[in-house]
Design an enzyme around this catalytic site. Structure first.
Site, PDB file in Angstrom:
ATOM      1  N   SER A  45      -4.118  -0.514 -12.717  1.00 55.48           N
ATOM      2  CA  SER A  45      -5.490  -0.853 -12.615  1.00 55.48           C
ATOM      3  C   SER A  45      -6.144  -0.647 -13.742  1.00 55.48           C
ATOM      4  O   SER A  45      -5.454  -0.488 -14.638  1.00 55.48           O
ATOM      5  CB  SER A  45      -5.552   0.775 -11.499  1.00 55.48           C
ATOM      6  N   LYS A  46      -7.196  -0.721 -13.758  1.00 58.97           N
ATOM      7  CA  LYS A  46      -8.427  -0.209 -15.471  1.00 58.97           C
ATOM      8  C   LYS A  46      -7.830   0.672 -15.298  1.00 58.97           C
ATOM      9  O   LYS A  46      -8.363   1.417 -16.891  1.00 58.97           O
ATOM     10  CB  LYS A  46     -10.002  -0.745 -14.307  1.00 58.97           C
ATOM     11  N   ARG A  47      -7.600   1.925 -14.931  1.00 61.71           N
ATOM     12  CA  ARG A  47      -7.656   3.208 -15.679  1.00 61.71           C
ATOM     13  C   ARG A  47      -6.216   2.841 -16.771  1.00 61.71           C
ATOM     14  O   ARG A  47      -6.267   3.582 -17.894  1.00 61.71           O
ATOM     15  CB  ARG A  47      -7.171   4.039 -14.733  1.00 61.71           C
ATOM     16  N   HIS A  48      -5.732   1.720 -16.323  1.00 58.49           N
ATOM     17  CA  HIS A  48      -4.878   1.979 -17.714  1.00 58.49           C
ATOM     18  C   HIS A  48      -5.406   0.728 -18.799  1.00 58.49           C
ATOM     19  O   HIS A  48      -3.711   0.797 -19.383  1.00 58.49           O
ATOM     20  CB  HIS A  48      -3.209   1.263 -17.507  1.00 58.49           C
ATOM     21  N   GLY A  49      -6.045   0.428 -18.890  1.00 58.16           N
ATOM     22  CA  GLY A  49      -6.983  -0.556 -20.440  1.00 58.16           C
ATOM     23  C   GLY A  49      -6.877  -2.017 -19.074  1.00 58.16           C
ATOM     24  O   GLY A  49      -7.127  -2.080 -17.957  1.00 58.16           O
TER      25      GLY A  49
END
Length: 561
Positions: free
Chosen positions: A294-298
């Site tokens: 997801s976006k939280r991983h970059g």
């Protein structure tokens, strides 16, 4: 393949194969649901990628598109692009345009779809509402669906009761057995209604997933489901089934999160008398912590990776390896090679971890494998667009690219590589812990001799003769100082480039010399010419440096004086 046990289905030809089922007191024939035998011929292989234009193209979606593309191309079939834009509130033209651009950038050209056309259009769901209404009404007439007049409050109450009884939150079937009189009464009152599909109360569905093997569901876990909302908008599973059937899709290759949808879709295929496609559900792409990426991983979207300087061929290569391999140790493939090698049987059903470092490394390999002219053009245009150089071509650009390419994994890395070459951080290097060792090796004496060589014109004359002149001069300079190897080249590197490490020192110096004379470097690049470097070198207070108490001015202030 798939089959409905104790419920209607299709035979290998898409025809009805009799058995028994009762709906609303009437006897219906039940039959197996199977993929048509004709789907094995190359001309009938048709796959689709059906993104929703509600955001950017995620790498998971890109991999699904890639696997569909590779399957179609490897089988001589068709790759169809369909835009699933029934979510009118979230779907945007901007997102659709971005999706098309990203797919084109990856090289995944579609045979049918937006901008291309085809015999099975329209290829946007928002333009196919009349088709959905037609088939919904057909199901109503055959008794496979019924009108449900339940209010939202009633439905919520059903869910609460099911929760208290620890049962699945399925519809209780209040309107499933309503009389025609009861239905007519609600219609006359203008009560809003949905179309609900009548799910058999017993039996199960089995499909033979091309990736996961046999998967089965019991019908009693489902409950009658909505196919048309009260506002006339069709529900996802109904749209997809009608679209895939009427577009003659032979194989549905999609993410594993869609696996539960197969049950509803199979029932709709059967009810409408459509042959069911073969299913292949691809595993999720996972983050390093094995959670869903997801976006939280970059960065997770294709557009982001494009802007970061990744090559499309590297993205395609890496995405293909997320859950697939050709059975060898080879990791590098062009798109054409992937088409030749790809088989759906070699797609792994376990989740694949997205490794940004591996992608970056692979991009560097693809970058350096480009033809020299292409690589020079690519990086030269990048340098010009970022304002480091004035012209995108020429001998300086060619030589700089060849010198710096081994340190460039992304196109954007080229900026810092060239800016580093053009810079001269002498003072920060000399005052660093590592620079101290070079300073203590009588660096001031080497600097004095180097200044003499520069003032006499000896060094400039050598550089005019390019690499041959440099090699001859540095050998002579080393002899005069009785230095060789690291004791010669380390102090020279620091004094001439201002750095302790980097590409070949001679090549770096020749490029700095050339840049100072050809005028290709932009003023705002922070370039310190060879003349300016020797001016800075002349200003160094060696005594203060040796006492670990430097009193030198900054490079910018010295150059500006």
């Amino acid at each position: 393949m798939g089959c409905l046990v104790g419920a209607p289905g299709l035979g290998m030809s898409g025809r009805v194969v009799p058995s028994m089922l009762f709906i609303r007191g009437r006897m219906f024939r039940s039959f197996r649901i199977s993929a048509s035998s004709s789907l094995s011929s190359p001309e009938s292989i048709r796959v689709r990628f059906a993104p929703s234009p509600t955001g950017n193209l995620h790498v998971g979606g890109a991999r699904t598109a890639l696997f569909n593309y590779l399957f179609a191309r490897s089988k001589g079939g068709k790759f169809v692009l369909r835009i699933e834009d029934t979510d009118l509130e979230r779907s945007t033209k901007e997102s659709e345009d971005a999706l098309l651009r990203d797919l084109s950038w990856l090289g995944l050209d579609w045979d049918e779809g937006p901008g291309v056309g085809g015999n099975y259009g329209p290829y946007r769901q928002s333009e196919r509402n009349a088709l959905y209404k037609h088939y919904a009404d057909k199901l109503l007439q055959t008794g496979h669906v019924y009108r449900c007049f339940c209010s939202n409050e009633e439905l919520e109450k059903m869910k609460e009761i099911a929760k208290l009884k620890q049962l699945p939150p399925v519809y209780t079937g209040k309107w499933a057995s309503a009389t025609e009189m009861e239905v007519q009464r609600e219609l006359e009152k203008g009560t809003p209604y949905t179309y609900r599909f009548r799910v058999p109360k017993s039996g199960s569905l089995k499909i033979n997933d091309l990736i996961r093997g046999e998967v089965s569901w019991n019908f009693d876990t489902l409950g009658d489901f909505v196919i048309m909302r009260s506002n006339g908008q069709p529900v996802y599973n109904f749209c997809v089934t009608v679209d895939d059937a009427t577009m003659a899709i032979s194989h549905v290759i999609r993410a594993e999160e869609h696996l539960p949808n197969a049950l509803r879709q199979a029932l709709i295929y059967e009810a409408l008398g459509f042959p069911m496609p073969r299913f292949a559900h691809v595993s999720l792409i996972l983050a390093p912590d094995r959670s869903k990426l997801s976006k939280r991983h970059g960065a997770t979207s294709v557009g982001q990776f494009k802007n970061m300087g990744f090559l499309p061929q590297a993205m395609v290569n890496y995405l293909a390896l997320l859950g697939w391999g050709d059975g060898t140790e080879n990791e590098f493939f062009t798109l054409d090679q992937l088409v030749d090698k790809f088989t759906i049987e070699r797609v792994n059903k376990s989740g694949a971890v997205f490794d940004s470092a591996k992608l970056r490394w692979m991009n560097g390999q693809h970058l350096r494998s480009l033809q020299s002219e292409k690589l020079t053009q690519l990086i030269g245009e990048r340098w010009k667009s970022t304002g480091i150089i004035m012209e995108a071509g020429g001998s300086f650009i060619e030589e700089a690219v060849q010198l710096l390419k081994d340190g460039i994994d992304l196109i954007t890395d080229a900026d810092s590589a060239l800016l580093s070459l053009l810079s001269y951080p002498l003072y920060s290097t000399l005052t660093s812990p590592e620079g101290k060792h070079v300073l203590e090796d009588k660096l001031s004496e080497v600097a004095a001799s180097l200044l003499n060589a520069y003032d006499s014109g000896e060094l400039s004359s050598a550089l005019e003769e390019s690499n041959v002149g440099w090699q001859k001069w540095v050998k002579s300079f080393g002899k005069s100082l009785k230095r060789k190897g690291k004791s010669l080249f380390m102090p020279l590197r620091v004094l001439l480039t201002g750095k302790l490490h980097g590409p070949d020192m001679g090549a770096c110096l020749l490029l700095v010399y050339k840049a100072g004379r050809c005028g290709v470097v932009a003023a705002q690049s922070g370039f310190v010419t060879l003349d300016e470097r020797f001016k800075l070198l002349r200003e160094v207070d060696w005594e203060s440096l040796n006492k670990d108490n430097p009193t030198v001015e900054s490079a910018s202030s010295v150059v500006s004086n």
